[in-house]
Enzyme design. Structure first.
Site, short mmCIF file in Angstrom:
data_model
loop_
_atom_site.label_atom_id
_atom_site.label_comp_id
_atom_site.label_asym_id
_atom_site.label_seq_id
_atom_site.Cartn_x
_atom_site.Cartn_y
_atom_site.Cartn_z
N MET A 1 38.16 44.11 1.37
CA MET A 1 38.29 42.66 1.41
C MET A 1 37.17 42.03 2.24
SD MET A 1 41.64 40.75 0.93
CE MET A 1 42.71 40.96 -0.47
N CYS A 2 37.47 41.40 3.33
CA CYS A 2 36.60 40.58 4.17
C CYS A 2 36.67 39.13 3.67
CB CYS A 2 35.13 40.99 4.19
SG CYS A 2 34.84 42.59 4.94
N GLY A 3 36.52 38.22 4.60
CA GLY A 3 36.48 36.80 4.24
C GLY A 3 35.20 36.20 4.76
N ARG A 32 42.25 38.55 5.25
CA ARG A 32 41.23 39.27 4.46
C ARG A 32 40.40 40.19 5.32
NH1 ARG A 32 40.02 37.39 -0.80
NH2 ARG A 32 38.15 38.65 -0.64
#
Lengths: 228, 237
Positions: A1-3, A32
């Protein structure tokens, strides 16, 4: 994920609220990327960019460094869910390979080791073994070689294989690009007061005047830039 | 949770309740209830897993998986989103209807086994991916790789279709009113039969997409060349 999040402020009256705008954007994407959080704050042209990055969730890190009080004309941020390198402050985004250049990345590059070897052969020095740093150093290398940001980003699209939404900022430019399969999300909201980008719309939903904003998703493989 | 007495219409504030609380309340409402979800502000998973007939209006833009896993073979809720939605609206839908007044992001109707997903705006990439019997109807354009590996069901695109339409298609059928950028592997344009025109007519009536001329759509189906191992390809393995 990651945002990832970013905002370029057009209306100088909003500059006093940069931090207050960025904090809820980052917090909305805390799920995220719960491992670590980072931001770059462009306070004033000609002043060094302030980079804050640390291990911890977005609410924690924003509170720890009082991000809500920051002012400036541009900011980008990242919430990290590490997949390929360690969870340390050094491994957090944004990566800033040159003064005023900052990069945040959601995704993963499959050929980063190859690109890294080439850059190292050209004398580029890395801080970490993070794949996103390779993209950041690559962009920095292209800019130092005389490319403008659009040319450098086209080189990224040519050289890198993998999934990515990249948000790249300089003192005067703000750019977003997604991989050709659009594997990672991005949403843009633009009004006459700001242009904002986030992995998900819910990070933009609290921005002033967002109901009247032009909201769209960057098309796959297409480069979008805004200038100050 | 004990069963609630129907009060029409019920209003639930997404700012005051968690998504889990909202979905729990929805599940407990009696058949036929009308519900309005206000201030969705891009929240994910609203009205997920609702099997019984409710009339649900989401009053604004919503996030991922809206209405997913809903309905059953015998029907389901009728959900209207007054705004746009994020990824995978109606994923794995079993029955009922989801109508999006705005546009839908990627993978609208992914793996839907039944029911209908109606998008009044555009749909992004991979609309109707792996469709398993449901219907995905888009008034505007659909992005690249729509209908990828769709096994059964119908996709109607009122505008243009992006590159790679119907790649590795099984038995789902795609109707396109506008231009097709390109067909994916094993997808082919097929002759439009009277049954097709009737099917599109009834979809137009159901969706209200009256800009679509049922006799002028392009039918895309599977060439079925990827179905079976062929002995002449033995060397490739």
């Amino acid at each position: 994920m990651c945002g990832i999040v970013g905002i370029l402020i057009k209306d100088p009256d909003l500059e006093a609220e940069l931090g207050a705008l960025l904090v809820p954007m980052l917090e909305a994407l805390a799920e995220r990327g719960p491992d670590s959080t980072g931001l770059a704050i462009y306070r004033q042209e000609g002043q060094p960019v302030e980079i804050v990055k640390d291990v911890g969730s977005a609410p924690d890190v924003c509170r720890r460094y009082d991000i809500a009080s920051r002012t400036g004309y541009q900011g980008i941020g990242h919430t990290r869910m590490a997949t390929e390198s360690a969870v340390t402050a050094r491994h957090c985004h944004p990566f800033s390979p040159a003064p005023e250049l900052c990069v945040v990345h959601n995704g993963s590059f499959s050929n980063h080791a190859t690109v890294r070897r080439r850059l190292e052969a050209d004398g580029v020095v890395f801080d970490t073994d993070n794949d996103s740093e390779v993209a950041a150093r690559f962009i920095g290398f292209r800019l130092a070689a005389g490319d403008d940001l659009e040319e450098a980003m086209r080189w990224v699209q040519k050289e890198f294989d993998g999934f990515f939404t990249l948000l790249v900022t300089t003192a005067t430019q703000f750019a977003v690009v997604r991989d050709p399969f659009a594997c990672k999300p991005a949403t843009v909201a633009e009004t006459d007061r700001y242009v904002a980008v986030a992995s998900e719309y819910r990070a933009l939903a609290g921005l002033p005047g967002v109901d009247g904003a032009a909201v769209f998703e960057p098309a796959p493989g297409e480069l979008y830039t805004w200038s100050r | 949770m004990e069963s609630l007495t129907a009060v029409h219409p019920v209003t639930l504030d997404c700012e005051a309740l968690s998504v889990r609380e909202i979905n729990r309340v929805l599940r407990a409402l009696p058949d036929g209830s009308e519900v309005r979800l206000v201030a969705p502000r891009g929240r994910h998973n609203l009205a997920v897993g609702i099997e019984h007939p409710l009339s649900i209006t989401i009053d604004g833009n919503a996030g991922y998986f809206i209405g997913g896993l809903g309905g059953s073979r015998t029907g389901g809720p009728s959900i209207t989103v007054d705004g746009f939605v994020g990824w995978s609206v109606g994923e794995n839908l079993m029955g009922g209807t989801i109508r999006i007044r705005g546009s839908a992001s990627q993978s609208a109707g992914a793996s839907a086994c039944g029911g209908t997903i109606v998008v009044e705006g555009d749909a992004s990439l991979r609309a109707g991916i792996s469709l398993k019997g449901g219907t995905v109807a888009v008034a505007g354009d659909a992005g690249a790789m729509s209908g990828f590996m769709a096994q059964a069901g119908t996709i109607l695109i009122g505008g243009n279709a992006g590159a790679g339409l119907g790649d590795s298609l099984y038995e789902a059928v795609i109707y396109v009113a506008g231009r097709i950028d390109s067909l994916g592997a094993d997808a082919r344009v097929e002759e439009l039969t009277e049954d097709d025109v009737d099917a599109v007519k009834s979809l137009v009536a159901q969706t209200g997409f009256d800009h679509i001329a049922p006799g002028d759509v392009t039918r895309v189906g599977s060439a079925r060349q990827l179905y079976h191992f062929r002995s002449e390809h033995h060397g490739a393995y």
